[in-house]
Design an enzyme around this catalytic site. Structure first.
Site, PDB file in Angstrom:
ATOM      1  N   GLU A  27      47.515  39.111  36.695  1.00 29.31           N
ATOM      2  CA  GLU A  27      46.582  39.134  35.501  1.00 29.31           C
ATOM      3  C   GLU A  27      46.387  40.387  34.905  1.00 29.31           C
ATOM      4  O   GLU A  27      46.705  41.342  35.203  1.00 29.31           O
ATOM      5  CB  GLU A  27      45.192  38.726  35.787  1.00 29.31           C
ATOM      6  CG  GLU A  27      44.226  39.031  34.754  1.00 29.31           C
ATOM      7  CD  GLU A  27      42.666  38.603  35.093  1.00 29.31           C
ATOM      8  OE1 GLU A  27      41.758  38.673  34.306  1.00 29.31           O
ATOM      9  OE2 GLU A  27      42.206  37.757  36.162  1.00 29.31           O
ATOM     10  N   GLY A  33      39.741  45.888  40.884  1.00 30.42           N
ATOM     11  CA  GLY A  33      39.305  45.972  42.368  1.00 30.42           C
ATOM     12  C   GLY A  33      39.597  44.752  43.335  1.00 30.42           C
ATOM     13  O   GLY A  33      39.505  44.601  44.680  1.00 30.42           O
ATOM     14  N   ALA A  34      39.852  43.564  42.570  1.00 31.25           N
ATOM     15  CA  ALA A  34      40.257  42.262  43.515  1.00 31.25           C
ATOM     16  C   ALA A  34      40.747  41.522  41.959  1.00 31.25           C
ATOM     17  O   ALA A  34      40.225  41.533  41.567  1.00 31.25           O
ATOM     18  CB  ALA A  34      39.283  41.518  43.941  1.00 31.25           C
ATOM     19  N   MET A  35      41.192  40.104  42.938  1.00 30.50           N
ATOM     20  CA  MET A  35      41.587  39.159  41.572  1.00 30.50           C
ATOM     21  C   MET A  35      41.531  38.141  42.471  1.00 30.50           C
ATOM     22  O   MET A  35      42.050  37.408  43.387  1.00 30.50           O
ATOM     23  CB  MET A  35      43.456  39.595  42.252  1.00 30.50           C
ATOM     24  CG  MET A  35      43.767  38.743  40.527  1.00 30.50           C
ATOM     25  SD  MET A  35      43.518  38.450  39.286  1.00 30.50           S
ATOM     26  CE  MET A  35      43.481  36.783  38.476  1.00 30.50           C
ATOM     27  N   ASN A  48      43.170  34.913  42.429  1.00 34.81           N
ATOM     28  CA  ASN A  48      44.249  33.994  42.590  1.00 34.81           C
ATOM     29  C   ASN A  48      43.639  32.470  43.510  1.00 34.81           C
ATOM     30  O   ASN A  48      43.482  32.806  44.431  1.00 34.81           O
ATOM     31  CB  ASN A  48      45.219  34.046  42.966  1.00 34.81           C
ATOM     32  CG  ASN A  48      45.295  36.135  42.892  1.00 34.81           C
ATOM     33  OD1 ASN A  48      45.755  36.368  41.349  1.00 34.81           O
ATOM     34  ND2 ASN A  48      45.510  36.885  43.419  1.00 34.81           N
ATOM     35  N   HIS A  51      31.297  37.203  43.887  1.00 41.09           N
ATOM     36  CA  HIS A  51      32.475  37.475  42.156  1.00 41.09           C
ATOM     37  C   HIS A  51      34.007  36.618  42.446  1.00 41.09           C
ATOM     38  O   HIS A  51      33.792  35.984  41.171  1.00 41.09           O
ATOM     39  CB  HIS A  51      32.836  38.813  42.111  1.00 41.09           C
ATOM     40  CG  HIS A  51      32.782  38.753  39.896  1.00 41.09           C
ATOM     41  ND1 HIS A  51      32.702  38.901  38.990  1.00 41.09           N
ATOM     42  CD2 HIS A  51      34.530  38.956  40.095  1.00 41.09           C
ATOM     43  CE1 HIS A  51      33.383  38.900  37.850  1.00 41.09           C
ATOM     44  NE2 HIS A  51      34.646  38.919  38.422  1.00 41.09           N
ATOM     45  N   GLU A  52      34.802  36.701  43.028  1.00 42.49           N
ATOM     46  CA  GLU A  52      36.134  36.297  43.239  1.00 42.49           C
ATOM     47  C   GLU A  52      36.304  35.293  43.388  1.00 42.49           C
ATOM     48  O   GLU A  52      36.544  33.916  43.149  1.00 42.49           O
ATOM     49  CB  GLU A  52      37.176  36.985  44.106  1.00 42.49           C
ATOM     50  CG  GLU A  52      37.048  38.329  43.529  1.00 42.49           C
ATOM     51  CD  GLU A  52      37.860  39.114  42.364  1.00 42.49           C
ATOM     52  OE1 GLU A  52      38.634  38.047  41.600  1.00 42.49           O
ATOM     53  OE2 GLU A  52      37.045  40.112  41.905  1.00 42.49           O
ATOM     54  N   HIS A  61      34.252  32.919  40.708  1.00 44.15           N
ATOM     55  CA  HIS A  61      35.705  32.566  40.119  1.00 44.15           C
ATOM     56  C   HIS A  61      36.131  31.281  40.411  1.00 44.15           C
ATOM     57  O   HIS A  61      36.914  30.803  39.305  1.00 44.15           O
ATOM     58  CB  HIS A  61      37.077  33.468  40.170  1.00 44.15           C
ATOM     59  CG  HIS A  61      36.661  35.004  38.838  1.00 44.15           C
ATOM     60  ND1 HIS A  61      36.814  34.573  37.375  1.00 44.15           N
ATOM     61  CD2 HIS A  61      36.539  36.073  39.335  1.00 44.15           C
ATOM     62  CE1 HIS A  61      35.908  35.600  37.125  1.00 44.15           C
ATOM     63  NE2 HIS A  61      36.836  36.393  37.686  1.00 44.15           N
ATOM     64  N   GLU A  94      34.209  36.165  32.720  1.00 45.75           N
ATOM     65  CA  GLU A  94      34.406  37.309  33.588  1.00 45.75           C
ATOM     66  C   GLU A  94      32.814  37.697  33.477  1.00 45.75           C
ATOM     67  O   GLU A  94      31.956  38.179  34.452  1.00 45.75           O
ATOM     68  CB  GLU A  94      34.959  38.588  33.197  1.00 45.75           C
ATOM     69  CG  GLU A  94      36.305  38.942  33.712  1.00 45.75           C
ATOM     70  CD  GLU A  94      36.607  38.435  34.534  1.00 45.75           C
ATOM     71  OE1 GLU A  94      35.952  38.338  35.932  1.00 45.75           O
ATOM     72  OE2 GLU A  94      37.525  38.116  34.806  1.00 45.75           O
TER      73      GLU A  94
END
Length: 863
Positions: free
Chosen positions: A124, A263-265, A267, A299-300, A303, A322
């Protein structure tokens, strides 16, 4: 000097991709400097006949390309630095390409790169195009199968979805096969390969399915992932209860990586985290770290539905995933940490980052209309203001209708790449309300100002409220329309008793008037309770009214807000050369009363002790004088430290915990109050206070208390500072995450010699400019959180930052661009300072070979 002019990408130019990629098969032959990637794409034409197939691809060495097994001739395609264009194709076909890439040389940390001897991806927003040729855009969803082949020294071979096969190959090599059954855009692709320890657990979903949970970390670090794993399980349960969302794969994995731009992703099934937002134990992490880990893990995970199962049609819709997901993680944190305290922290962060963004040249709508590099729009406006819009939507509709709208959105758009319009339409349909004017929140930049004046008629016992709104011009938007603003209002008596409970008033015009009957006595207005809208509020309240709110408002946000406003006004008066010493004494008295209020939690009291920050104060000054604001704020701190010295020392002692460390919100609140007392006492560093602070630092048994003792010593300066910093470094030199804190604390040092010390730290053996965490700890902290020294009249701070931006831009444009914003605020400061800041921006803009990332933000800052 640049000779080309990059062309912006515009929302109005959006067109669907003329092909669908029904399945994507990837085969990786991993090698640090020569990885081969074979891609098989099952392609079907969905657009006009004759349109060429145009695939994104950057920094790729094309080895072969074929359609339905037939190699492409040189006249059948065109290849340049950004695209592979195939001139003619059948309506349905299989495209096979093979490329070679160099992960070891990839210091931009996008696509496939190496971190600590391991392979890692970050796709991303547009990193997948550096892995293979593909339509790298979020509206092209495909089902992926992945085969990874590597040496045995990389025992874990991970990708999205479920593991379906693994085994040995010749020559001490092995493989793993992964299938993700859910269609996803390329930006959600992930791959990790390396030697990692794993922490395992499981979770049983609300339908009874057992999901395996795995967190992969550096060898020897598994115990530090236990809090993240606990946070994950709580987030999974909370999402089922609060939103009815259940996890959908058999496996959920997280990997910790130290070299990471974000911070993080999120996937799908394989979240990749910056180590600083995953690993924690009491010895190496502060309570703030624990809180962030809890929030970011949630949060991740959230998602999975708001971003993965339903993604955004194009990058202009970034807030769709987001903003909504930030709202969800903030709601989760409020339930875990306490609603009032969490709300104050969220608003404080919003004002520090997003309000400042809205007040400068980089202001943009929550859904922007154009960009050069989408990387530059991962901003506080997209995230935090996007969350506030969702919160207002819930306030306007009510909890029940809001939940119905969410359920309709999930049901209707599952498996799609959609738009903000489609999202809002679900809430309009579910609630039966017309939300057409609400959409202006997404299209209009700037922070609205709301003014409330009141008139009380004692004879009729009626209160008249006059509300007005306005929004100042922002770049490209000189004229603003009225927005629907929910204003939560309550009334108190001058004795602090409630006269009228909270009522939400919808201000959706430039001005409106309300008349409330049956108000038995002249009231104290408590407006914008819970910070019901992201606006700047001005009322005709007198200081006496604010003291009533500070001492008695049942809305804890507004109680805190009253104290902040009182302190802000006192600092601004002193900075202007007209100090109100009587007012400062009165404020200190009121603060003391609030600190002994037995009904308040320690975490709330810690927030009361924290004065408005210097960057926040600069937003209230025109033009801002950082030195004057720093000195005025320090003077109020001294006043409080002297006036409340005995109380602060007593609380400091009472809040000390001798038992085992707990990461609970209650225990963290006690530590927060104790450390806030220590920080305030450092403003009056006489012998007894200094001894207390030294004792605090030397006796610390956890990182929260250690940092809580170290920073006050650093701010005092002198031999105590140098000794404490030296001891801290000796103890923690082998711990990268803790060493980041050592760099950051020195960057915040308010003493006059800090710029020299910061420059010297860039030559320290442990300073790694290629590591975003280390760079942010030193350079970004200094520029953003040490305004009095960054804005040194010599301009040295500005030169230092510009030098860092140009150096980092050579290898990591995304991180370099994130350093530009402090210089972009040049109009807000004294003219002599603004001229020096602008000079550095011009020097950056004139530099040859500047990246699109830095060029875009620098140009906007100068315009």
């Amino acid at each position: 000097m640049r000779t080309d002019t990059p062309q912006p990408i515009r929302l109005t130019d959006y067109r669907p991709f003329p092909f669908s990629i029904e399945t994507t098969r990837l085969v990786f032959d991993l090698n640090p400097s020569a990885t081969r990637v074979r891609a098989e794409l099952v392609v079907r034409r969905t657009g006009d006949a004759g349109e060429p197939l145009v695939l994104n691809g950057e920094r790729l060495k094309l080895l072969s390309a074929a359609i339905d097994g037939q190699a492409l001739g040189a006249n059948q395609y065109a290849l340049d630095a950004e695209y592979l264009t195939i001139h003619e194709t059948p309506d349905q076909f299989v495209l096979t390409t093979e490329v070679e890439i160099d992960p070891l040389a990839n210091k931009a940390l996008t696509g496939l790169y190496m971190s600590g001897g391991r392979f890692c991806t970050q796709c991303e927003a547009e990193g997948f195009r550096t892995i293979t040729f593909f339509p790298d855009r979020p509206d092209v969803l495909s089902r992926y199968s992945v085969r990874i082949e590597a040496d045995g020294g990389l025992p874990h071979l991970l990708s999205n979805g479920n593991l379906v096969d693994q085994g040995a190959l010749d020559g001490a090599r092995h493989f793993a096969e992964w299938i993700d059954p859910f269609p996803k855009p390329a930006y959600l692709f992930a791959l990790v390969a390396g030697d990692l320890d794993v922490l395992t657990d499981s979770f049983v979903t609300m339908s009874g399915r057992e999901v395996a949970l795995k967190i992969f970390v550096d060898p020897g670090q598994a115990s530090r992932a236990t809090y993240a794993l606990d946070s994950l399980k709580r987030a999974m349960k909370w999402d089922e209860e609060a939103f009815g969302r259940e996890y959908d794969l058999d496996l959920f994995m997280i990997v910790a990586v130290r070299d990471f731009n974000f911070g993080a992703m999120e996937n799908k099934g394989l979240n990749i985290f910056n180590s600083s937002l995953l690993l924690a134990d009491p010895e190496t992490a502060t309570d703030a770290d624990f809180e962030r880990i809890e929030a970011v893990v949630a949060h991740e995970y959230f998602h999975n539905w708001t971003g993965n199962r339903i993604t955004c049609r194009d990058w202009f819709q970034l807030c769709l995933k987001e903003g909504f997901t930030v709202f969800r993680d903030q709601s989760f944190s409020a339930d875990m940490r306490g609603a009032a305290v969490q709300r104050i922290k969220d608003v404080r962060a919003l004002r520090a980052r997003q309000f400042a963004e809205d007040a400068g040249p980089l202001a943009h709508p929550v859904r922007p209309s154009s960009y050069l590099k989408i990387d530059n729009f991962y901003t506080a406006t997209i995230y935090e203001k996007g969350s506030e819009i969702i919160r207002m939507l819930k306030t306007i509709l009510g909890a029940e209708a809001f939940r119905k709208g969410c359920d309709l959105y999930f049901d209707r758009h599952d498996g799609e790449a959609t738009t903000v319009e489609a999202f809002i339409a679900c809430f309009a349909e579910a609630s039966g309300q017309d939300l057409s004017n609400f959409f202006a929140w997404y299209e209009q930049a700037g922070t609205p100002s709301v003014t409330i004046t009141s008139d009380y008629d004692a004879d009729t016992q009626a209160l008249t409220l006059n509300l007005r709104q306005s929004t100042a011009p922002t770049p490209g938007q000189p004229t603003k329309k009225a927005l629907p603003i929910p204003v939560a209002i309550g009334l108190l008596s001058h004795d602090g008793e409630s006269l009228r409970d909270t009522e939400v008033v919808l201000l959706d015009e430039d001005a409106m008037t309300l008349r409330w009957e049956g108000v038995a006595q002249p009231p104290v207005l408590s407006a914008l309770r819970g910070f019901s809208a992201p606006v700047n509020l001005t009322t005709d309240a007198r200081p006496a009214d604010r003291y009533v709110l500070f001492g008695a408002d049942p809305d804890l946000f507004n109680r805190w807000e009253a104290g902040q406003t009182l302190a802000r006004d006192l600092v601004l008066l002193r900075a202007s050369g007209s100090p109100d010493e009587v007012g400062e004494e009165r404020y200190a008295d009121a603060l003391g009363q609030a600190l002994v209020d037995a009904s308040s939690e320690p975490a709330f009291k810690a927030l009361l002790l924290s004065l408005p920050s210097e960057p926040d104060l600069a937003l209230m000054s025109e033009p801002a004088d950082p030195t004057a604001l720093h000195e005025a704020r320090d003077a109020l701190r001294v006043r409080i430290a002297v006036h409340l010295g005995d109380l602060l020392r007593r609380l400091h002692g009472e809040m000390q915990d001798a038992g085992e460390f707990s990461a609970s919100a209650e225990a963290a609140g006690r530590r927060a109050l104790r450390n806030a007392c220590a920080d305030m006492l450092s403003a009056d560093p006489h012998e007894d206070n200094l001894a207390r602070l030294l004792g605090h630092y030397e006796a610390a048994r956890n990182m929260t208390d250690m940092i809580g003792g170290l920073y006050p010593l650093v701010s005092i300066g002198g031999a105590a500072r140098d000794k404490a910093l030296s001891r801290f470094h000796e103890t923690w030199a082998a711990e990268p995450q803790v060493l980041d804190k050592w760099f950051a604390i020195q960057a915040r040092d308010p003493n006059p010699d800090v710029l020299e010390r910061v420059i010297a730290l860039t030559r320290h053996p442990a300073f790694e400019p290629t590591n975003p965490n280390r760079l942010r700890a030193l350079v970004s902290t200094f520029a953003n959180f040490n305004p009095a020294r960054f804005h040194d009249p010599s301009g040295g701070g500005y030169r230092f930052l510009a030098d860092q931006i140009l150096a980092v831009d050579k290898f990591n444009p995304m991180t370099a661009a994130r350093l530009v914003e402090p210089l972009g605020a040049w109009r807000r400061y004294r003219s002599d300072l603004g001229a020096l800041m602008r000079q550095e921006l011009e020097r950056i803009a004139a530099h040859p070979d500047l990246s699109k990332n830095v060029l875009e933000l620098t140009t906007k800052s100068l315009s």
